[in-house]
Write a protein that holds these residues in place. Sequence first.
Motif, mmCIF file in Angstrom:
data_model
loop_
_atom_site.group_PDB
_atom_site.id
_atom_site.type_symbol
_atom_site.label_atom_id
_atom_site.label_comp_id
_atom_site.label_asym_id
_atom_site.label_seq_id
_atom_site.Cartn_x
_atom_site.Cartn_y
_atom_site.Cartn_z
ATOM 1 N N GLU A 13 -38.311 28.092 35.146
ATOM 2 C CA GLU A 13 -38.996 29.244 35.736
ATOM 3 C C GLU A 13 -39.780 28.739 36.945
ATOM 4 O OE1 GLU A 13 -40.706 32.682 36.882
ATOM 5 O OE2 GLU A 13 -41.927 30.920 36.529
ATOM 6 N N HIS A 49 -38.630 34.685 36.801
ATOM 7 C CA HIS A 49 -38.573 35.621 35.680
ATOM 8 C C HIS A 49 -39.709 36.618 35.850
ATOM 9 C CE1 HIS A 49 -36.470 32.230 33.281
ATOM 10 N NE2 HIS A 49 -35.623 32.910 34.032
ATOM 11 N N GLU A 59 -34.253 38.130 35.827
ATOM 12 C CA GLU A 59 -34.120 36.811 36.441
ATOM 13 C C GLU A 59 -33.546 36.938 37.845
ATOM 14 O OE1 GLU A 59 -33.044 32.884 34.338
ATOM 15 O OE2 GLU A 59 -31.138 33.690 35.054
ATOM 16 N N GLY A 87 -38.572 28.583 31.255
ATOM 17 C CA GLY A 87 -37.350 29.041 31.912
ATOM 18 C C GLY A 87 -36.141 28.682 31.079
#
Length: 191
Positions: A13, A49, A59, A87
């Motif tokens: 992420e 995200h 996403e 993530g």
Amino acid sequence: MKKILFLTGDFTEDYETMVPFQMLEMVGYEVHTVCPDKKKGDIIKTAIHDFEGDQTYTEKPGHNFVLNYTFDDVNVTDYDGLVIAGGRAPEYLRLNATLLGMVQYFFKENLPVAAICHGIQILTAANVVKGRTLTAYPAVGPEVRLAGGEFRDIAADKAYVDGNLVTSPAWPGHPAFIKAFLDLLGAKITL
């Protein structure tokens, strides 16, 4: 200068890598970002995200992040703390036995560990959550329970501390997450 080991990887992420890395460097820590099978100067791709009212996060492509240290050069005894980004990266990073051994070292030595969102999947795979209370992205809660941990379903902008471990459900928790990690490291910020 205290050193922090930071585990991340492709499709981590974006905010959960960029923000803690930059914040820790800003307050004076030397932060080594690493990923198995990659070396200093290699790029990892990140994903953003977001929470837009769907049943789960959305996403989108994130930024390229340049690793500043080589995974194979890590000597865990050089570090004062560990950060694990979330993530999608943790779902494959947890398959690396060397990485799991690194994580286990920080728990064995009772050093500060910060894990966010899906980063907790690495903790469950490393078998270090048994008897611990922690949080994660809600979809990871069943893994925490199966690994013998107590899962706390808290707001995304919060963090939970259990001994040397600070966890948060997602990047909205960065202020609480980073503050708690800095507290565990013994950092003193005065205004």
